[in-house]
Design a protein around this motif. Structure first.
Motif: not given
Length: 891
Positions: A170, A177, A183-184, A359, A361, A404, A406-408, A449
């Protein structure tokens, strides 16, 4: 035999046979059946999806492969399923909530996820039902969903393994974005699209220098200057040798900027100076890391300007851009506005322009995973077809960046990382944690996430077979045979599956990757909903049939190239289906009780004519060619080969030839011709079945070729025979050469009519003067069929014939064909017409010769234009020569 109706009703037939295959569980297999495995995994369509022409192309190719391999006796599994499509599915449900005046926050995470599951149950099966309508012979018992418990467990296990190997980390990094989806996105999900924009040249005052001194920097995103922390130059740029050590004042904000020197800066781009905004540009971020610069984020998650943007806070980013430019212009700090085309990233889901921003992530370290996946292509363990895509694959893999993941959002696999607020411990766990793994405190929380959707689908080739459990099916079917996909997801999916397969299974996930092109409309534009040229394949299937759509696509699918699909192209498949149907009806009309053992037909060499032998040979050649084309993934060559066998060689020649036999009195010849025709037709149905499964099954059953309850899809794929085996039936090179020459005689007779404007149905007398005595008896024996095929009033085979006057004729390998025209045409009038035609052609030829001998034209015109002109010139010259010969013959 079951009597066939006059016309083929595709819709009823397709529904009937697909249900029959399903009822018989004909698509299912497993490891216990043994044999040689062949596995294809479907590129899982999004659960939100509906069938489009790209899906039809992709799944038709897969279905051809699995039906063909199944007929070859392989133990086949075609693994189906759908992808949970995190961002797309969440957007669908949020749109529905919006219509109710609600947001996901109103429901809360758990209730929102329940709502998504409800939506999936209601709408998620649409594309699966449409694939069944297409005829896809997937093993539907195995249908998977990336959020199924077993697949979800595999995702968690992989995450934990990579986390414990320090391959997942992380960190604060620049990511793509999406302000709309908030979200990423990975680099591959931010599609760069060339757009016309501007390059704004902005004056930055130099502090501590000569009064009024400025430097000029160029940027495509003026709004991000509010987050500038430095100005960078190339250390070798002598123009700015005195700039280091000075400070620069940031316009509109007043912040003091340092000057840094970095080799990244391109001296030739813009002014050779660049502003450094570490929080909003990936390259600036890297420079910021190298020079220990502060990162100032001036933008909110929704694309509005944040509080650190000062007086611009709260403005939309593009409105801020206009305001910043206007303010700079008012202050006299805008030096120049230059037109500039550059790639602008877009969200692959909603097409919103993405924003590079700093960010926190989760990432996967890709380099350690990439190297084995590079090696397997270089050493041949993984074969990519066409081979040119290997270079694309390798180029990306050798320049790979961390992923990357991770997604928000809320819909998806939640990241299995936990944080203890009591002791600050962080850990990853396969099972839901209730207490801290370090201090046993219950004061813990899970990461908010979810994982990128592709983090589940990169495990698809083995998670669908039960991994991490070592199941019998996993060990039998992995690695798979072929992956069929479009080039647009080589990076999204193909490369990642290869990396995952090698990392977690120690083997490549498939042996071959076949990359097909994309479907375009008749103007060459990619078909998509956004462009308004979307065509609904279901409508095509309703109008033309699923078989027609499948076959038409294969006829125009050149290896590795995009394909255009004008609507009238699908008529090719429909017309071909009609041709098949009519050929079957013709055979039934001769004798609808005639039974042939297709696998062991009885041929009497003494009763086989040269035409019989020729069509048996051509069938054998087509069997060999179709097999070779499928082995090499040349689907259009396969489709064209079987098309030519059925339409031209069987129907145009052999069926027409057979009429002279069926209208005669020799019953033994009738039975032998009917036997040959059924064998060729039955094997043609087998060759066609992978691409046209429905009509071939209907005809196979109706013609009584299989035992009751059997399907053509489970019949053995035909095998070609060597010439030594065919020789037992009198099939020799001499016989085949004679038939080809005889067909040339027939074509010449037809062409003589056409050249003189005589209707094709008009029966004419012909005289054939054979080239040698050996051909006299052969042509005499074939007189009835020659009469039929040439639509002749009479045919005389006369080796001594010598015309008393000029007569239209054609000189061929077998001899000369003459066509008397006295009393049929007005010779003087025809000579006048032909003379005018020759004069016109000569004039056109003169124009082309003049143009092609003009150095200015030849030197300036594109090569393809010159080639077209030369080709057309040669066509006219050939036509003029033919007309000239006709004039001589009539004079």
């Amino acid at each position: 035999m079951k009597e066939l109706s006059k016309a083929y009703e595709s819709k009823d037939v397709e529904a009937k046979w697909y249900q029959a295959w399903m009822d018989a569980n004909a698509f299912h297999s497993d490891a216990s059946k043994g044999g040689e495995p062949y596995c294809v995994v479907i590129p899982p369509p999004n659960v939100t999806g509906i069938l489009h022409v790209g899906h039809v192309l992709n799944n038709t190719i897969q279905d051809i492969l699995v039906r063909w391999r199944r007929m070859q006796g392989r133990n086949v599994v075609w693994m189906p399923g759908t992808d949970h499509a995190g961002i797309a599915t969440q957007n669908k449900v949020e749109q529905a909530l919006k219509e109710e005046g609600k947001t996901r926050d109103d429901l809360g995470r758990d209730a929102f996820i329940e709502r998504v599951w409800t939506w999936r149950e209601e709408y998620g099966g649409t594309i699966i039902n449409q694939l069944k309508r297409l005829g896809a012979s997937c093993d539907w018992e195995r249908e998977c969903f990336t959020m199924d418990p077993g697949l979800s467990a595999a995702v968690t296990d992989v995450f934990v393994q990579l986390y414990e190997k320090d391959l997942i980390y992380r960190g604060n990094r620049i990511i793509n974005w999406c302000p709309r989806c908030q979200t990423a996105l990975s680099d591959e999900e931010s599609k760069g699209e060339d757009r016309k924009g501007h390059l704004w040249h902005i004056k930055y005052p130099v502090s501590g220098g000569v009064e009024g001194e400025f430097i000029t920097v160029a940027t495509t995103r003026p709004e991000t200057m509010l987050g500038d922390v430095a100005v960078a130059m190339n250390p070798a740029d002598e123009r700015y040798a005195d700039l280091p050590g000075k400070t620069i004042t940031l316009p509109l904000v007043g912040r003091e900027l340092v000057v840094i020197q970095d080799d990244y800066v391109d001296k030739e781009f813009g002014t050779g100076l660049v502003k450094v905004t570490p929080a909003h540009d990936p390259n600036d971020f890297e420079m910021g890391q190298r020079h220990n610069l502060e990162s100032i984020d001036v933008m909110n998650e929704d694309g509005t300007m944040g509080e650190r943007a000062g007086e611009y806070a709260g403005m939309d980013r593009f409105a801020c851009r206009k305001k910043v430019v206007a303010d700079l212009e008012e202050l006299g700090l805008l030096a120049e506005i230059e037109g500039h085309s550059h790639a602008v990233g877009q969200c692959y889901r909603c097409k919103t322009i993405v924003e590079p921003r700093l960010s926190l992530q989760w990432f996967v370290r890709m380099e350690p995973l990439a190297q084995p996946a590079i090696d397997c292509v270089k050493d041949g363990r993984l074969n990519i077809v066409p081979d040119r895509w290997s270079n694309t694959y390798l180029e990306w893999m050798e320049n790979i960046r961390d992923w990357c993941i991770s997604r928000q959002i809320w819909w998806g696999h939640r990241i299995p990382v936990y944080y203890c607020d009591a002791c600050d411990h962080q850990w990853a766990a396969r099972e839901t944690a209730s207490v801290c793994a370090s201090c046993s405190s219950a004061d813990i929380r899970q990461d908010e996430d979810v994982l990128d959707t592709w983090f589940s689908s990169w495990l698809w080739p083995f998670s669908t077979f039960g991994w991490p459990e070592e199941t019998d099916d996993l060990n039998f079917y992995y690695p798979g045979g072929t992956l069929v996909t479009g080039f647009d997801i080589i990076f999204f999916w193909v490369a990642r599956m290869v990396m995952a397969g090698l990392e977690f299974r120690g083997e490549v996930p498939f042996k071959d990757v076949y990359i097909h092109g994309i479907v375009r409309d008749d103007k060459g534009t990619k078909i998509s909903k956004q462009l308004g040229n979307f065509v609904d394949p279901i409508e095509y299937m309703d109008e033309y049939s699923a078989d027609a759509l499948r076959f038409s696509l294969m006829m125009i699918l050149a290896l590795g190239h995009d394909l255009k699909l004008p609507k009238d192209q699908i008529e090719v498949g429909r017309n071909f289906g009609t041709k098949l149907w009519n050929a079957a009806r013709f055979m039934q009309m001769q004798d609808n009780s005639f039974v042939v053992d297709i696998e062991n037909p009885v041929f009497d060499p003494a009763l086989l004519s040269s035409e019989d032998k020729s069509i048996i040979y051509e069938m054998n050649q087509s069997i060999q060619a179709c097999t070779e084309h499928l082995e090499r993934y040349r689907f259009n060559d396969y489709a064209r080969e079987v098309y030519d066998l059925v339409w031209h060689r069987l129907c145009d020649w052999y069926v027409e030839y057979s009429k002279s036999v069926f209208y005669g009195d020799d019953d033994s010849r009738k039975k032998q011709v009917l036997t040959v025709m059924h064998v060729v037709f039955a094997n043609s149905l087998k060759l066609l079945h992978p691409v046209m499964p429905f009509i071939t099954e209907e005809l196979w059953q109706s013609m009584g070729y299989g035992a009751e309850g059997d399907f053509i899809m489970l019949e053995r794929w035909p095998e070609s025979q060597e010439m030594t085996a065919l020789a037992a039936f009198g099939i020799t090179e001499d016989v085949l050469a004679y038939v080809q020459d005889k067909h040339a005689v027939i074509r010449a007779g037809r062409m003589l009519k056409a050249d003189l404007n005589i209707q094709a149905a008009k029966k004419m007398a012909y005289i054939i003067k054979p080239e040698n005595e050996a051909h006299v008896s052969l042509l005499s024996e074939d007189e009835p069929s020659l009469m039929m095929l040439m639509r002749a009033e009479s045919i005389i085979v006369d080796p001594a014939f010598s015309p008393e006057a000029a007569m239209p004729s054609a000189v061929l390998r077998l001899g000369t064909v003459y066509m008397p025209v006295d009393g049929v045409i007005d010779v003087a009038e025809e000579l006048g017409r032909l003379t005018k035609q020759l004069d016109k052609l000569s004039g056109e030829l003169k124009k082309f010769d003049g143009k092609l001998s003009n150095p200015q034209f030849v030197e300036k015109a594109p090569e393809e234009v010159i080639a077209q002109q030369r080709e057309r010139r040669d066509e006219i010259a050939s036509e003029a020569e033919k007309v000239s010969e006709l004039i001589k013959a009539l004079s």
